[in-house]
Design a protein around this motif. Sequence first.
Motif, PDB file in Angstrom:
ATOM      1  N   PRO A 129      -1.015   8.894  43.047  1.00  0.00           N
ATOM      2  CA  PRO A 129      -0.166   9.234  44.196  1.00  0.00           C
ATOM      3  C   PRO A 129       0.510   8.003  44.795  1.00  0.00           C
ATOM      4  O   PRO A 129       1.652   8.082  45.243  1.00  0.00           O
ATOM      5  CB  PRO A 129      -1.148   9.865  45.188  1.00  0.00           C
ATOM      6  CG  PRO A 129      -2.275  10.372  44.342  1.00  0.00           C
ATOM      7  CD  PRO A 129      -2.400   9.377  43.226  1.00  0.00           C
ATOM      8  N   ARG A 130      -0.175   6.873  44.795  1.00  0.00           N
ATOM      9  CA  ARG A 130       0.426   5.652  45.341  1.00  0.00           C
ATOM     10  C   ARG A 130       1.624   5.217  44.497  1.00  0.00           C
ATOM     11  O   ARG A 130       2.638   4.777  45.022  1.00  0.00           O
ATOM     12  CB  ARG A 130      -0.613   4.537  45.413  1.00  0.00           C
ATOM     13  CG  ARG A 130      -1.686   4.761  46.463  1.00  0.00           C
ATOM     14  CD  ARG A 130      -2.545   3.530  46.648  1.00  0.00           C
ATOM     15  NE  ARG A 130      -3.563   3.733  47.667  1.00  0.00           N
ATOM     16  CZ  ARG A 130      -4.807   4.142  47.423  1.00  0.00           C
ATOM     17  NH1 ARG A 130      -5.164   4.412  46.180  1.00  0.00           N
ATOM     18  NH2 ARG A 130      -5.666   4.306  48.402  1.00  0.00           N
ATOM     19  N   GLU A 131       1.492   5.349  43.169  1.00  0.00           N
ATOM     20  CA  GLU A 131       2.619   4.995  42.302  1.00  0.00           C
ATOM     21  C   GLU A 131       3.786   5.943  42.541  1.00  0.00           C
ATOM     22  O   GLU A 131       4.948   5.527  42.551  1.00  0.00           O
ATOM     23  CB  GLU A 131       2.216   5.036  40.832  1.00  0.00           C
ATOM     24  CG  GLU A 131       3.376   4.690  39.896  1.00  0.00           C
ATOM     25  CD  GLU A 131       3.026   4.752  38.426  1.00  0.00           C
ATOM     26  OE1 GLU A 131       3.955   4.750  37.597  1.00  0.00           O
ATOM     27  OE2 GLU A 131       1.821   4.817  38.095  1.00  0.00           O
ATOM     28  N   LEU A 132       3.492   7.236  42.741  1.00  0.00           N
ATOM     29  CA  LEU A 132       4.564   8.194  43.003  1.00  0.00           C
ATOM     30  C   LEU A 132       5.318   7.824  44.278  1.00  0.00           C
ATOM     31  O   LEU A 132       6.548   7.909  44.331  1.00  0.00           O
ATOM     32  CB  LEU A 132       4.005   9.610  43.114  1.00  0.00           C
ATOM     33  CG  LEU A 132       5.036  10.711  43.406  1.00  0.00           C
ATOM     34  CD1 LEU A 132       6.085  10.785  42.305  1.00  0.00           C
ATOM     35  CD2 LEU A 132       4.351  12.065  43.571  1.00  0.00           C
ATOM     36  N   VAL A 133       4.601   7.404  45.322  1.00  0.00           N
ATOM     37  CA  VAL A 133       5.258   6.968  46.556  1.00  0.00           C
ATOM     38  C   VAL A 133       6.184   5.798  46.276  1.00  0.00           C
ATOM     39  O   VAL A 133       7.318   5.746  46.771  1.00  0.00           O
ATOM     40  CB  VAL A 133       4.220   6.604  47.637  1.00  0.00           C
ATOM     41  CG1 VAL A 133       4.904   5.943  48.831  1.00  0.00           C
ATOM     42  CG2 VAL A 133       3.461   7.840  48.103  1.00  0.00           C
ATOM     43  N   LEU A 134       5.731   4.839  45.464  1.00  0.00           N
ATOM     44  CA  LEU A 134       6.571   3.692  45.127  1.00  0.00           C
ATOM     45  C   LEU A 134       7.824   4.136  44.371  1.00  0.00           C
ATOM     46  O   LEU A 134       8.911   3.582  44.565  1.00  0.00           O
ATOM     47  CB  LEU A 134       5.779   2.679  44.291  1.00  0.00           C
ATOM     48  CG  LEU A 134       4.661   1.949  45.014  1.00  0.00           C
ATOM     49  CD1 LEU A 134       3.899   1.044  44.049  1.00  0.00           C
ATOM     50  CD2 LEU A 134       5.205   1.130  46.178  1.00  0.00           C
ATOM     51  N   ARG A 135       7.674   5.136  43.510  1.00  0.00           N
ATOM     52  CA  ARG A 135       8.832   5.641  42.776  1.00  0.00           C
ATOM     53  C   ARG A 135       9.801   6.365  43.700  1.00  0.00           C
ATOM     54  O   ARG A 135      11.015   6.246  43.543  1.00  0.00           O
ATOM     55  CB  ARG A 135       8.373   6.557  41.645  1.00  0.00           C
ATOM     56  CG  ARG A 135       7.595   5.808  40.567  1.00  0.00           C
ATOM     57  CD  ARG A 135       7.485   6.624  39.309  1.00  0.00           C
ATOM     58  NE  ARG A 135       6.765   5.909  38.270  1.00  0.00           N
ATOM     59  CZ  ARG A 135       6.849   6.185  36.983  1.00  0.00           C
ATOM     60  NH1 ARG A 135       7.639   7.175  36.580  1.00  0.00           N
ATOM     61  NH2 ARG A 135       6.171   5.511  36.090  1.00  0.00           N
ATOM     62  N   VAL A 136       9.275   7.109  44.648  1.00  0.00           N
ATOM     63  CA  VAL A 136      10.133   7.743  45.651  1.00  0.00           C
ATOM     64  C   VAL A 136      10.897   6.669  46.416  1.00  0.00           C
ATOM     65  O   VAL A 136      12.120   6.773  46.618  1.00  0.00           O
ATOM     66  CB  VAL A 136       9.301   8.611  46.610  1.00  0.00           C
ATOM     67  CG1 VAL A 136      10.144   9.048  47.821  1.00  0.00           C
ATOM     68  CG2 VAL A 136       8.763   9.854  45.890  1.00  0.00           C
ATOM     69  N   ASP A 137      10.191   5.621  46.845  1.00  0.00           N
ATOM     70  CA  ASP A 137      10.844   4.514  47.544  1.00  0.00           C
ATOM     71  C   ASP A 137      11.984   3.945  46.709  1.00  0.00           C
ATOM     72  O   ASP A 137      13.096   3.712  47.206  1.00  0.00           O
ATOM     73  CB  ASP A 137       9.839   3.393  47.832  1.00  0.00           C
ATOM     74  CG  ASP A 137       8.781   3.772  48.847  1.00  0.00           C
ATOM     75  OD1 ASP A 137       8.973   4.767  49.575  1.00  0.00           O
ATOM     76  OD2 ASP A 137       7.746   3.066  48.911  1.00  0.00           O
ATOM     77  N   SER A 138      11.700   3.701  45.421  1.00  0.00           N
ATOM     78  CA  SER A 138      12.674   3.058  44.543  1.00  0.00           C
ATOM     79  C   SER A 138      13.904   3.928  44.320  1.00  0.00           C
ATOM     80  O   SER A 138      15.046   3.466  44.432  1.00  0.00           O
ATOM     81  CB  SER A 138      12.017   2.724  43.197  1.00  0.00           C
ATOM     82  OG  SER A 138      12.960   2.212  42.282  1.00  0.00           O
ATOM     83  N   VAL A 139      13.692   5.220  44.010  1.00  0.00           N
ATOM     84  CA  VAL A 139      14.810   6.120  43.738  1.00  0.00           C
ATOM     85  C   VAL A 139      15.675   6.289  44.990  1.00  0.00           C
ATOM     86  O   VAL A 139      16.911   6.244  44.920  1.00  0.00           O
ATOM     87  CB  VAL A 139      14.307   7.484  43.226  1.00  0.00           C
ATOM     88  CG1 VAL A 139      15.444   8.494  43.158  1.00  0.00           C
ATOM     89  CG2 VAL A 139      13.673   7.333  41.847  1.00  0.00           C
ATOM     90  N   LEU A 140      15.034   6.446  46.145  1.00  0.00           N
ATOM     91  CA  LEU A 140      15.796   6.614  47.383  1.00  0.00           C
ATOM     92  C   LEU A 140      16.564   5.344  47.741  1.00  0.00           C
ATOM     93  O   LEU A 140      17.715   5.408  48.186  1.00  0.00           O
ATOM     94  CB  LEU A 140      14.847   6.975  48.531  1.00  0.00           C
ATOM     95  CG  LEU A 140      14.662   8.456  48.826  1.00  0.00           C
ATOM     96  CD1 LEU A 140      13.688   8.657  49.980  1.00  0.00           C
ATOM     97  CD2 LEU A 140      15.986   9.120  49.151  1.00  0.00           C
ATOM     98  N   ARG A 141      15.925   4.194  47.546  1.00  0.00           N
ATOM     99  CA  ARG A 141      16.591   2.935  47.879  1.00  0.00           C
ATOM    100  C   ARG A 141      17.865   2.765  47.057  1.00  0.00           C
ATOM    101  O   ARG A 141      18.918   2.396  47.576  1.00  0.00           O
ATOM    102  CB  ARG A 141      15.634   1.763  47.627  1.00  0.00           C
ATOM    103  CG  ARG A 141      16.196   0.399  48.021  1.00  0.00           C
ATOM    104  CD  ARG A 141      15.117  -0.663  47.993  1.00  0.00           C
ATOM    105  NE  ARG A 141      14.480  -0.782  46.701  1.00  0.00           N
ATOM    106  CZ  ARG A 141      13.225  -0.410  46.434  1.00  0.00           C
ATOM    107  NH1 ARG A 141      12.472   0.123  47.376  1.00  0.00           N
ATOM    108  NH2 ARG A 141      12.724  -0.573  45.216  1.00  0.00           N
ATOM    109  N   ARG A 142      17.786   3.055  45.769  1.00  0.00           N
ATOM    110  CA  ARG A 142      18.958   2.905  44.911  1.00  0.00           C
ATOM    111  C   ARG A 142      20.023   3.962  45.208  1.00  0.00           C
ATOM    112  O   ARG A 142      21.216   3.677  45.159  1.00  0.00           O
ATOM    113  CB  ARG A 142      18.537   2.947  43.438  1.00  0.00           C
ATOM    114  CG  ARG A 142      17.805   1.679  43.019  1.00  0.00           C
ATOM    115  CD  ARG A 142      17.484   1.652  41.544  1.00  0.00           C
ATOM    116  NE  ARG A 142      16.933   0.354  41.178  1.00  0.00           N
ATOM    117  CZ  ARG A 142      17.663  -0.682  40.798  1.00  0.00           C
ATOM    118  NH1 ARG A 142      18.965  -0.567  40.727  1.00  0.00           N
ATOM    119  NH2 ARG A 142      17.103  -1.840  40.498  1.00  0.00           N
TER     120      ARG A 142
END
Length: 265
Positions: A129-142
């Motif tokens: 779940p922590r990795e998924l949060v990081l991926r959400v952060d990354s996709v939204l940031r871009r």
Amino acid sequence: MQTTPDTPLPAGGAAGPPPAAAQARGHVLVVDDDATVAEVVAGYLTGAGYDVARAADGPAALALYAARRPDLAVLDLMLPGMDGFEVCRRMRAYGPVPVIMLTARGDEDDRILGLETGADDYVTKPFSPRELVLRVDSVLRRARAAAAPGGHPALLEGAGLVLDPAARSATCRGRQLGLTLREFDLLAFLLRHPGRVFGREELMREVWGWDFGDLSTVTVHVRRLRGKVEADPAHPELIRTVWGVGYRLDLAAGDTPAPVAGAPA
């Protein structure tokens, strides 16, 4: 930590919105018919400061989507009645929205189809779940960086390709290309650095913004991109594989792309 029934939620990690909707980092729609997975994912996203809505099937997801357009959707592939592919297609019909797909199936064909329907990332269960949060952060940031105003950067051109970073549009020999967010970013990055070989780890770091993750994501995106820009994807002349190293964009002699204003060298 994996998404299992005994996975602890972060403190205060109920699936509802943050208290008083305190300046949420974004609105995320989580769609999964597994209540445990949905609760864990929503809990971690809420704990990370996101406002979260949940749906257990396609019709409910589309109703929530219509009522309030999310900034990003986390979408399970195997939904009852209407699968995640169809939900993604219907969402995309209303306009662009970043999508991260979840699946218990790791088949490359599924991954490719997910990317074809517009998914920006693809996560195989079980996942952290922590990795998924990081991926959400990354996709939204871009996605936000791509949509942010900031002048009109120069076009990127080479080998019959023309990319407009401001409009997020791309053509190949005059033909419009339907590129996903990641495909566009990958092609733009390669056009900025023609003739240079990049390993999958380096591309994941520079294009995806991740220091870790499933490297096959890069492989699938390169394959999809070749299918859209190569005359013969089975024998690529533009995006070449350098065996044991990575990938390189080859341009004809003297065919140098125009740099994007403010882009790193």
